[in-house]
Design a protein around this motif. Structure first.
Motif, PDB file in Angstrom:
ATOM      1  N   GLN A 291      -2.124  14.539  -5.934  1.00 44.38           N
ATOM      2  CA  GLN A 291      -2.440  13.400  -5.650  1.00 44.38           C
ATOM      3  C   GLN A 291      -4.051  12.941  -5.191  1.00 44.38           C
ATOM      4  O   GLN A 291      -4.215  11.770  -5.038  1.00 44.38           O
ATOM      5  CB  GLN A 291      -1.409  12.550  -4.569  1.00 44.38           C
ATOM      6  CG  GLN A 291      -0.137  12.678  -4.868  1.00 44.38           C
ATOM      7  CD  GLN A 291       0.194  11.647  -5.854  1.00 44.38           C
ATOM      8  OE1 GLN A 291      -0.570  10.243  -5.952  1.00 44.38           O
ATOM      9  NE2 GLN A 291       0.463  11.876  -7.258  1.00 44.38           N
TER      10      GLN A 291
ATOM     11  N   SER B 283      -2.281   2.360 -10.702  1.00 38.39           N
ATOM     12  CA  SER B 283      -2.322   3.968 -10.933  1.00 38.39           C
ATOM     13  C   SER B 283      -3.217   4.631 -12.023  1.00 38.39           C
ATOM     14  O   SER B 283      -3.606   3.723 -12.835  1.00 38.39           O
ATOM     15  CB  SER B 283      -0.953   4.497 -11.200  1.00 38.39           C
ATOM     16  OG  SER B 283      -0.277   3.902 -12.072  1.00 38.39           O
TER      17      SER B 283
ATOM     18  N   PRO C 249      -7.651  12.458  -6.292  1.00 36.73           N
ATOM     19  CA  PRO C 249      -8.291  12.130  -7.866  1.00 36.73           C
ATOM     20  C   PRO C 249      -9.933  12.907  -7.687  1.00 36.73           C
ATOM     21  O   PRO C 249     -10.232  13.291  -6.603  1.00 36.73           O
ATOM     22  CB  PRO C 249      -8.710  10.722  -7.705  1.00 36.73           C
ATOM     23  CG  PRO C 249      -8.659  10.416  -6.272  1.00 36.73           C
ATOM     24  CD  PRO C 249      -7.757  11.369  -5.641  1.00 36.73           C
TER      25      PRO C 249
ATOM     26  N   GLY D 259      -4.993   7.867  -4.313  1.00 34.62           N
ATOM     27  CA  GLY D 259      -4.857   8.800  -3.673  1.00 34.62           C
ATOM     28  C   GLY D 259      -5.573   8.693  -2.133  1.00 34.62           C
ATOM     29  O   GLY D 259      -5.272   7.956  -1.309  1.00 34.62           O
TER      30      GLY D 259
ATOM     31  N   SER E 226      -0.822  10.088 -12.869  1.00 35.16           N
ATOM     32  CA  SER E 226       0.176  10.405 -11.924  1.00 35.16           C
ATOM     33  C   SER E 226      -0.298   9.942 -10.397  1.00 35.16           C
ATOM     34  O   SER E 226       0.527  10.372  -9.366  1.00 35.16           O
ATOM     35  CB  SER E 226       0.664  11.781 -11.948  1.00 35.16           C
ATOM     36  OG  SER E 226      -0.368  12.781 -11.555  1.00 35.16           O
ATOM     37  N   ILE E 227      -1.489   9.462 -10.283  1.00 32.64           N
ATOM     38  CA  ILE E 227      -1.933   9.315  -8.918  1.00 32.64           C
ATOM     39  C   ILE E 227      -1.916   7.801  -8.485  1.00 32.64           C
ATOM     40  O   ILE E 227      -2.044   6.846  -9.104  1.00 32.64           O
ATOM     41  CB  ILE E 227      -3.579   9.668  -8.817  1.00 32.64           C
ATOM     42  CG1 ILE E 227      -3.922  11.048  -9.059  1.00 32.64           C
ATOM     43  CG2 ILE E 227      -4.204   9.117  -7.545  1.00 32.64           C
ATOM     44  CD1 ILE E 227      -5.134  11.731  -8.973  1.00 32.64           C
TER      45      ILE E 227
ATOM     46  N   HIS F 217     -10.817  10.000 -11.717  1.00 30.84           N
ATOM     47  CA  HIS F 217      -9.532  10.414 -12.701  1.00 30.84           C
ATOM     48  C   HIS F 217      -8.531  11.458 -12.270  1.00 30.84           C
ATOM     49  O   HIS F 217      -8.713  12.085 -11.284  1.00 30.84           O
ATOM     50  CB  HIS F 217     -10.119  10.855 -14.085  1.00 30.84           C
ATOM     51  CG  HIS F 217     -10.645  12.303 -14.057  1.00 30.84           C
ATOM     52  ND1 HIS F 217     -11.984  12.892 -13.549  1.00 30.84           N
ATOM     53  CD2 HIS F 217     -10.070  13.618 -14.244  1.00 30.84           C
ATOM     54  CE1 HIS F 217     -12.105  14.090 -13.871  1.00 30.84           C
ATOM     55  NE2 HIS F 217     -11.138  14.358 -14.146  1.00 30.84           N
ATOM     56  N   ASP F 218      -7.585  11.342 -12.903  1.00 26.61           N
ATOM     57  CA  ASP F 218      -6.313  12.158 -12.621  1.00 26.61           C
ATOM     58  C   ASP F 218      -6.385  13.556 -13.253  1.00 26.61           C
ATOM     59  O   ASP F 218      -6.534  13.605 -14.477  1.00 26.61           O
ATOM     60  CB  ASP F 218      -5.067  11.552 -12.915  1.00 26.61           C
ATOM     61  CG  ASP F 218      -3.795  12.572 -12.690  1.00 26.61           C
ATOM     62  OD1 ASP F 218      -4.087  13.357 -11.899  1.00 26.61           O
ATOM     63  OD2 ASP F 218      -2.625  12.234 -13.098  1.00 26.61           O
TER      64      ASP F 218
END
Length: 310
Positions: free
Chosen positions: A24, A154, A26, A178, A157-158, A44-45
């Protein structure tokens, strides 16, 4: 923080989850533009490579009126090198010190352009100042998304959240992804202090309350700042700090400073500050989502300078 501040409770949950779960957190790259002392972020994730770009800069020569894209191209190069997909292009507020490169980046990288909903208030004030006319829509329609306090956002997935933090301007937003909070023009590095609050719609008391709200987030929250000006005695630019460091060390708003003390300091200090060098072109363009005023019959866009009006 009050018992009813559900947005802040949600932000705290997101930050604590990011501390506990590495997935979680980034990845963050900062691009510092020394000409305007502005930092643009690509967030970014790592798992999905979805990204957000925050507070971009279009290069502008005030003397000649010429624009260029060197600063924005560094961002484009980074995004393409790391094979990122841009989901969001975000503005923490309508900047008065640089022109946004959002349309240029959106054309090349995609993504939705977002800002706080109270940009509408800013458009009303400055639309009148610049005599923008009825063709200039004062409804935020120049942006793809208008954020309210507590809106979820979001990247991949963050998880993230938008917090309304007015005071510098009515429309300021902080974006949290995050464990990282991008706080725009609220606080600067602890040795430099806080942002001014004397622009139209600004309010020093409101800024104090917004900052203290941010500083009630968990101590370990990483804060990423929109500007740095190298406080006296510091030789290097810096733009990352933490809630804990701000609470202990910020020269304007550390723990123990009352709202009354802050307002007196901020009001007196603001009276001595010159207007930002690029405020007229910057605000005039940024309230349009980074787009230049419509070209006139000769095909040229013009920036207005209201004489003796400010």
């Amino acid at each position: 923080m009050t018992d009813t501040d559900h947005s802040l409770l949600r932000a705290t949950e997101i930050i604590r989850r990011a501390k506990a779960e590495k997935a979680q957190r980034p990845s963050i790259a900062g691009f510092f533009d020394e000409a305007t002392n502005t930092v643009t972020y690509v967030v970014h994730d790592p798992a999905t490579c979805e990204a957000a770009i925050i507070d971009s800069v279009l290069d502008f020569q005030a003397a000649s009126g010429r624009t260029s894209n060197g600063s924005a191209d560094l961002v484009v190069e980074y995004v393409r090198k790391h094979d990122l997909t841009v989901t969001w292009i975000l503005e923490t507020h309508a900047h008065a010190d640089h022109i946004s490169a959002a349309p240029y980046l959106q054309e090349r990288l995609g993504g939705k352009l977002g800002i706080g909903r109270d940009i509408i208030r800013v458009q009303e004030v400055f639309g009148k100042l610049f005599n923008a006319g009825t063709d200039f829509e004062r409804d935020g329609s120049q942006f793809d998304q208008l954020f309210d306090d507590g809106d979820c956002i979001s990247i991949g997935s963050i998880e993230g959240i938008a917090l309304h933090v007015p005071g510098h301007t009515p429309a300021d937003m902080a974006f949290i992804f995050g464990d990282a909070a991008f706080v725009g023009d609220t606080v600067f590095m602890p040795d430099f202090g806080t942002a001014r609050a004397d622009f139209p719609g600004g309010d020093a008391g409101e800024l104090y309350r917004s900052i203290r709200r941010l500083l009630s987030l968990p101590n370990e929250t990483r804060l990423f700042l929109c500007h740095d000006y190298k406080a006296p005695g510091r030789d290097e630019y810096a733009w990352e700090t933490t809630v804990k460091q701000q609470r202990e060390e910020n020269v304007h708003v550390r723990d123990g400073v009352t709202e009354e003390e802050f307002v007196a300091m901020r009001t007196g200090r603001d009276k001595e500050l010159p207007m930002p060098k690029l405020i007229m072109p910057s605000v005039q363009v940024n309230i349009r989502g980074g787009r230049l005023p419509e070209p006139e019959e000769n095909g040229v866009s013009y920036i207005k300078i209201p004489v003796n009006a400010v």
